[in-house]
Motif scaffolding. Structure first.
Motif, PDB file in Angstrom:
ATOM      1  N   LEU A 116      20.772 -15.026  12.463  1.00  0.00           N
ATOM      2  CA  LEU A 116      20.878 -15.234  11.022  1.00  0.00           C
ATOM      3  C   LEU A 116      21.634 -14.056  10.431  1.00  0.00           C
ATOM      4  N   ILE A 117      22.704 -14.356   9.699  1.00  0.00           N
ATOM      5  CA  ILE A 117      23.444 -13.320   8.981  1.00  0.00           C
ATOM      6  C   ILE A 117      23.019 -13.353   7.523  1.00  0.00           C
ATOM      7  N   VAL A 118      22.546 -12.223   7.044  1.00  0.00           N
ATOM      8  CA  VAL A 118      22.218 -12.042   5.631  1.00  0.00           C
ATOM      9  C   VAL A 118      23.262 -11.085   5.080  1.00  0.00           C
ATOM     10  N   THR A 119      24.130 -11.568   4.211  1.00  0.00           N
ATOM     11  CA  THR A 119      25.199 -10.713   3.735  1.00  0.00           C
ATOM     12  C   THR A 119      25.035 -10.366   2.266  1.00  0.00           C
ATOM     13  N   GLN A 120      25.346  -9.115   1.962  1.00  0.00           N
ATOM     14  CA  GLN A 120      25.408  -8.669   0.571  1.00  0.00           C
ATOM     15  C   GLN A 120      26.783  -8.956  -0.023  1.00  0.00           C
ATOM     16  N   ASN A 121      27.710  -9.395   0.807  1.00  0.00           N
ATOM     17  CA  ASN A 121      29.085  -9.624   0.369  1.00  0.00           C
ATOM     18  C   ASN A 121      29.233 -10.985  -0.291  1.00  0.00           C
ATOM     19  N   ILE A 122      30.141 -11.057  -1.247  1.00  0.00           N
ATOM     20  CA  ILE A 122      30.384 -12.336  -1.924  1.00  0.00           C
ATOM     21  C   ILE A 122      31.590 -13.058  -1.332  1.00  0.00           C
ATOM     22  N   ASP A 123      32.228 -12.457  -0.333  1.00  0.00           N
ATOM     23  CA  ASP A 123      33.354 -13.128   0.318  1.00  0.00           C
ATOM     24  C   ASP A 123      32.849 -14.163   1.333  1.00  0.00           C
ATOM     25  N   ASP A 124      33.777 -14.991   1.804  1.00  0.00           N
ATOM     26  CA  ASP A 124      33.438 -16.056   2.757  1.00  0.00           C
ATOM     27  C   ASP A 124      33.990 -15.773   4.144  1.00  0.00           C
ATOM     28  N   LEU A 125      34.200 -14.496   4.469  1.00  0.00           N
ATOM     29  CA  LEU A 125      34.825 -14.162   5.744  1.00  0.00           C
ATOM     30  C   LEU A 125      33.931 -14.472   6.935  1.00  0.00           C
ATOM     31  N   HIS A 126      32.603 -14.392   6.768  1.00  0.00           N
ATOM     32  CA  HIS A 126      31.724 -14.795   7.873  1.00  0.00           C
ATOM     33  C   HIS A 126      31.936 -16.269   8.204  1.00  0.00           C
ATOM     34  N   ASP A 145      16.034 -13.246  19.204  1.00  0.00           N
ATOM     35  CA  ASP A 145      16.272 -13.728  17.847  1.00  0.00           C
ATOM     36  C   ASP A 145      16.722 -12.523  17.023  1.00  0.00           C
ATOM     37  N   ILE A 146      17.842 -12.669  16.331  1.00  0.00           N
ATOM     38  CA  ILE A 146      18.489 -11.535  15.672  1.00  0.00           C
ATOM     39  C   ILE A 146      18.736 -11.845  14.201  1.00  0.00           C
ATOM     40  N   VAL A 147      18.373 -10.899  13.333  1.00  0.00           N
ATOM     41  CA  VAL A 147      18.746 -10.955  11.925  1.00  0.00           C
ATOM     42  C   VAL A 147      19.715  -9.816  11.662  1.00  0.00           C
ATOM     43  N   ILE A 148      20.848 -10.148  11.069  1.00  0.00           N
ATOM     44  CA  ILE A 148      21.912  -9.169  10.831  1.00  0.00           C
ATOM     45  C   ILE A 148      22.188  -9.081   9.335  1.00  0.00           C
ATOM     46  N   LEU A 149      22.042  -7.880   8.787  1.00  0.00           N
ATOM     47  CA  LEU A 149      22.409  -7.614   7.395  1.00  0.00           C
ATOM     48  C   LEU A 149      23.813  -7.028   7.384  1.00  0.00           C
ATOM     49  N   THR A 150      24.698  -7.614   6.599  1.00  0.00           N
ATOM     50  CA  THR A 150      26.040  -7.049   6.499  1.00  0.00           C
ATOM     51  C   THR A 150      26.334  -6.630   5.064  1.00  0.00           C
ATOM     52  N   GLY A 151      27.118  -5.551   4.963  1.00  0.00           N
ATOM     53  CA  GLY A 151      27.542  -5.047   3.667  1.00  0.00           C
ATOM     54  C   GLY A 151      29.050  -4.919   3.597  1.00  0.00           C
ATOM     55  N   ALA A 152      29.501  -4.210   2.585  1.00  0.00           N
ATOM     56  CA  ALA A 152      30.935  -4.128   2.309  1.00  0.00           C
ATOM     57  C   ALA A 152      31.721  -3.543   3.468  1.00  0.00           C
ATOM     58  N   GLY A 153      31.082  -2.714   4.289  1.00  0.00           N
ATOM     59  CA  GLY A 153      31.784  -2.071   5.388  1.00  0.00           C
ATOM     60  C   GLY A 153      32.344  -3.029   6.414  1.00  0.00           C
ATOM     61  N   ILE A 154      31.762  -4.206   6.543  1.00  0.00           N
ATOM     62  CA  ILE A 154      32.268  -5.150   7.545  1.00  0.00           C
ATOM     63  C   ILE A 154      33.528  -5.852   7.066  1.00  0.00           C
ATOM     64  N   SER A 155      33.711  -5.927   5.761  1.00  0.00           N
ATOM     65  CA  SER A 155      34.894  -6.603   5.222  1.00  0.00           C
ATOM     66  C   SER A 155      35.982  -5.627   4.791  1.00  0.00           C
ATOM     67  N   ALA A 156      35.667  -4.332   4.773  1.00  0.00           N
ATOM     68  CA  ALA A 156      36.653  -3.346   4.322  1.00  0.00           C
ATOM     69  C   ALA A 156      37.914  -3.374   5.173  1.00  0.00           C
ATOM     70  N   GLU A 157      37.739  -3.596   6.495  1.00  0.00           N
ATOM     71  CA  GLU A 157      38.901  -3.613   7.377  1.00  0.00           C
ATOM     72  C   GLU A 157      39.728  -4.894   7.232  1.00  0.00           C
ATOM     73  N   SER A 158      39.215  -5.841   6.447  1.00  0.00           N
ATOM     74  CA  SER A 158      40.004  -7.027   6.100  1.00  0.00           C
ATOM     75  C   SER A 158      40.746  -6.824   4.783  1.00  0.00           C
ATOM     76  N   GLY A 159      40.573  -5.644   4.185  1.00  0.00           N
ATOM     77  CA  GLY A 159      41.280  -5.337   2.947  1.00  0.00           C
ATOM     78  C   GLY A 159      40.483  -5.589   1.688  1.00  0.00           C
ATOM     79  N   ILE A 160      39.202  -5.910   1.822  1.00  0.00           N
ATOM     80  CA  ILE A 160      38.365  -6.119   0.650  1.00  0.00           C
ATOM     81  C   ILE A 160      37.674  -4.801   0.324  1.00  0.00           C
ATOM     82  N   GLU A 161      37.988  -4.256  -0.839  1.00  0.00           N
ATOM     83  CA  GLU A 161      37.512  -2.921  -1.178  1.00  0.00           C
ATOM     84  C   GLU A 161      36.000  -2.886  -1.376  1.00  0.00           C
TER      85      GLU A 161
END
Length: 231
Positions: free
Chosen positions: A84-94, A3-19
């Motif tokens: 479970l992905i817990v993201t600090q990002n406000i984008d919908d890329l996940h 069972d895995i909980v993953i926290l994501t931040g801005a670094g995961i979306s930066a390579e999609s062009g989201i600053e």
């Protein structure tokens, strides 16, 4: 499988062009945080805040999920345990990448919030302060974003999930923003294995048992394959 909980931040979306919030150039560099990301800033000048998030929403709409987002969706689909992905990002890329079990602890650019009754509804690409709530009819509408000074969403669910997980993974976070920066300590208190995946160690990097450094589009898919292959 774990069972895995993953926290994501801005670094995961930066390579999609989201600053990232801390980028030296771009949208955030042109605005003071207190003007566009606090309740007080919204009270002083709601038009400026709504316009700021309209620009962010347009940038998100133009971006595409990258290999890291797609890998996490694959992990959710193929792992026998929960993911479970817990993201600090406000984008919908996940979500656009295929993940379904996602908590947006800091809110979502694609959602609008009534400042009067707390009703939520899908935000149009261009919001207006005069937009009225479809539930109570009141205005102003605001972006459904957790601003500085506000409490992140679903904290009880997040802490409960971390406390019973087998693995807690942080991907692309700075470790400077609480309460998310405290999740690794919560995991450690409960004997949960911890891993940081990042370009460089975060502010709380020393608290993780293991670390993988490098671009998310390379490191995350490799880690997912390792988990799915029993590593």
């Amino acid at each position: 499988m774990p069972d895995i909980v993953i926290l994501t931040g801005a670094g995961i979306s930066a390579e999609s062009g989201i600053e990232t919030f801390r980028a030296d150039t771009g949208l955030w560099a042109q605005h003071k945080v207190e003007d566009v990301a606090t309740p007080e800033g919204f009270a002083r000048n709601p038009e400026r805040v709504v316009a700021f998030y309209n620009t962010r929403r347009a940038g998100i709409a133009a971006a595409e999920p990258n290999a890291a987002h797609l890998a996490l969706a694959k992990l959710e689909a193929e792992n026998d345990g929960s993911v479970l992905i817990v993201t600090q990002n406000i984008d919908d890329l996940h979500e656009r990448g295929g993940s379904q079990n996602v908590i947006h602890m800091h809110g979502a650019a694609g959602s609008a919030l009534c400042a009067s009754c707390d009703h939520r509804w899908p935000a149009p690409l261009v919001m207006h302060v005069t937009d009225s709530c479809p539930s109570c009819g009141a205005a102003p509408a605001r972006p459904d974003i957790v601003w500085f000074g506000e409490i992140p969403y679903q904290m009880d669910r997040i802490i409960d999930a971390i406390s019973v997980a087998d693995i807690f993974v942080s991907i692309g976070t700075s470790g400077n923003v609480y309460p998310a920066a405290g999740f690794v300590a919560e995991a450690a208190r409960n004997g949960v294995a911890t891993l940081e995946i990042n370009l460089e160690p975060s502010a709380v990097g020393s608290q993780f048992e293991d670390a993988i450094m490098g671009p998310a589009t390379q490191t995350v898919p490799a880690w997912v394959e390792q988990i799915l292959n029993g590593g």
